[in-house]
Design a protein around this motif. Sequence first.
Motif, PDB file in Angstrom:
ATOM      1  N   THR A  92     107.685 -33.548  57.790  1.00  0.00           N
ATOM      2  CA  THR A  92     107.498 -32.106  57.601  1.00  0.00           C
ATOM      3  C   THR A  92     108.412 -31.572  56.513  1.00  0.00           C
ATOM      4  OG1 THR A  92     106.958 -31.904  59.953  1.00  0.00           O
ATOM      5  CG2 THR A  92     107.467 -29.879  58.764  1.00  0.00           C
ATOM      6  N   ARG A  99     107.649 -25.833  57.943  1.00  0.00           N
ATOM      7  CA  ARG A  99     107.655 -25.981  59.397  1.00  0.00           C
ATOM      8  C   ARG A  99     106.385 -26.638  59.908  1.00  0.00           C
ATOM      9  NH1 ARG A  99     109.374 -19.754  60.954  1.00  0.00           N
ATOM     10  NH2 ARG A  99     111.219 -19.609  59.609  1.00  0.00           N
ATOM     11  N   TRP A 100     105.403 -26.835  59.049  1.00  0.00           N
ATOM     12  CA  TRP A 100     104.095 -27.277  59.492  1.00  0.00           C
ATOM     13  C   TRP A 100     103.618 -28.480  58.696  1.00  0.00           C
ATOM     14  CZ3 TRP A 100     105.014 -22.409  57.362  1.00  0.00           C
ATOM     15  CH2 TRP A 100     105.265 -21.381  58.276  1.00  0.00           C
ATOM     16  N   SER A 103      99.676 -30.518  58.132  1.00  0.00           N
ATOM     17  CA  SER A 103      98.243 -30.320  58.332  1.00  0.00           C
ATOM     18  C   SER A 103      97.615 -31.617  58.816  1.00  0.00           C
ATOM     19  CB  SER A 103      97.581 -29.860  57.030  1.00  0.00           C
ATOM     20  OG  SER A 103      96.202 -29.630  57.231  1.00  0.00           O
ATOM     21  N   ARG A 117      96.880 -26.650  61.181  1.00  0.00           N
ATOM     22  CA  ARG A 117      98.314 -26.568  60.930  1.00  0.00           C
ATOM     23  C   ARG A 117      99.099 -26.775  62.217  1.00  0.00           C
ATOM     24  NH1 ARG A 117     100.700 -21.288  57.984  1.00  0.00           N
ATOM     25  NH2 ARG A 117     100.567 -20.468  60.105  1.00  0.00           N
ATOM     26  N   THR A 148     102.810 -27.021  64.057  1.00  0.00           N
ATOM     27  CA  THR A 148     104.244 -26.729  63.999  1.00  0.00           C
ATOM     28  C   THR A 148     105.000 -27.878  64.662  1.00  0.00           C
ATOM     29  OG1 THR A 148     103.736 -24.367  64.176  1.00  0.00           O
ATOM     30  CG2 THR A 148     106.020 -25.021  64.517  1.00  0.00           C
ATOM     31  N   SER A 187      99.805 -25.519  68.861  1.00  0.00           N
ATOM     32  CA  SER A 187     100.868 -26.505  69.088  1.00  0.00           C
ATOM     33  C   SER A 187     101.906 -25.987  70.070  1.00  0.00           C
ATOM     34  CB  SER A 187     101.530 -26.894  67.762  1.00  0.00           C
ATOM     35  OG  SER A 187     101.986 -25.748  67.060  1.00  0.00           O
TER      36      SER A 187
END
Length: 371
Positions: free
Chosen positions: A104, A116-117, A119, A124, A126, A358
Amino acid sequence: MNDQAPQTARTNLLSVFRGTRYSWWVIVIFAILGAISLVAVYSATEGLAYRIRDGNTFYYLRTQLLMLSVGLASMFFVQLLPRELLRGFSAFGLIFSLVLLLLTLFTGADANNARRWISIMGKRITTADIVRVPVLIYLAAYISAKQDVIKSFSKGVLMVALILGAVCFLVSSSLLTSLIFALTGAAMLLMGRVRFIHILGVGLVGALALGLGMMLKQSTGIEDRSDTHRSRIENFWAGTGDQALKAKMAVANGTFLGQGVGDSKLRSMLPESHNDFIYAVIIEESGLLGMIAIPILYLLLVLAIYQIATLSPNLFDQLLCAGVALSIGLQAFFHMLITVGLLPVTGVPLPLVSVGGSSIIATGAALGLVL
């Protein structure tokens, strides 16, 4: 025979869980928060749906219902996992978490100078939410297994200090997320009979790792959030800042009885009203009742987990309960304090209420650990 059948059915139903009737408290509170979430998300996303979903106001409602269902399923699945399996794979889970956080940091989506994410299949994720459960499992397994040397900093505590320092560094794009990990870890150490002076040492290591990590990210250009953090703190002390002011306006507009469900006046003006400021929408629409009911529900959830911990047969289970209760309780507490203007603005969702697949799935899995 007819008198015994209902009792047998009830016993079989209760036996689904390792715990006691307090397990059902957790499930009921999950359901209540989920119901509140559906109403609040439907209201908060009305303007968003017209802007980017061609007026399909049911899109976010259906998505949230799906995520809550998956979160509930993850809770049921995790509570079925044998404790031996959780302990045995705890180190693997920790390694997976650190690798995921590193990916990340270097390859994650960049939004407002924060990574912070990641894909996955167009969705997306987290990663700080995803790693919460494996980190809690590892800490509980390590601390409970090291009880014979837990009074020694080098043999029993240093590893925890290094792990928490690494995690806090890797999630430092959100300072409150780092703080939640740090406080949860410190509480688990305290419950694990670690000396208080050693816990202060862990805090020092974590703070140094966080500070050095932020400086390293800034100097290498990987991530520079220094201006963002500085401006948010300055706005907080000055009582300014667009997001904070609009959140306060929404809270004030709730008055005593609220504007009514679905009648929020500021939801379209409030940034991230469906996520970081969903508590403000709830207060504006339900007034004092919603303002008080939400923290009470989280308090009851923490108390239910505490009761489960007191009845748990071993330290590993007790540490898991403490970690789960603190991580969820602190996140909810910080979200509410930010909404009413008692903390600087930062992105912290309200567990099981804010939009976010998430976060909901991870929270469900975490609750499965205590059932």
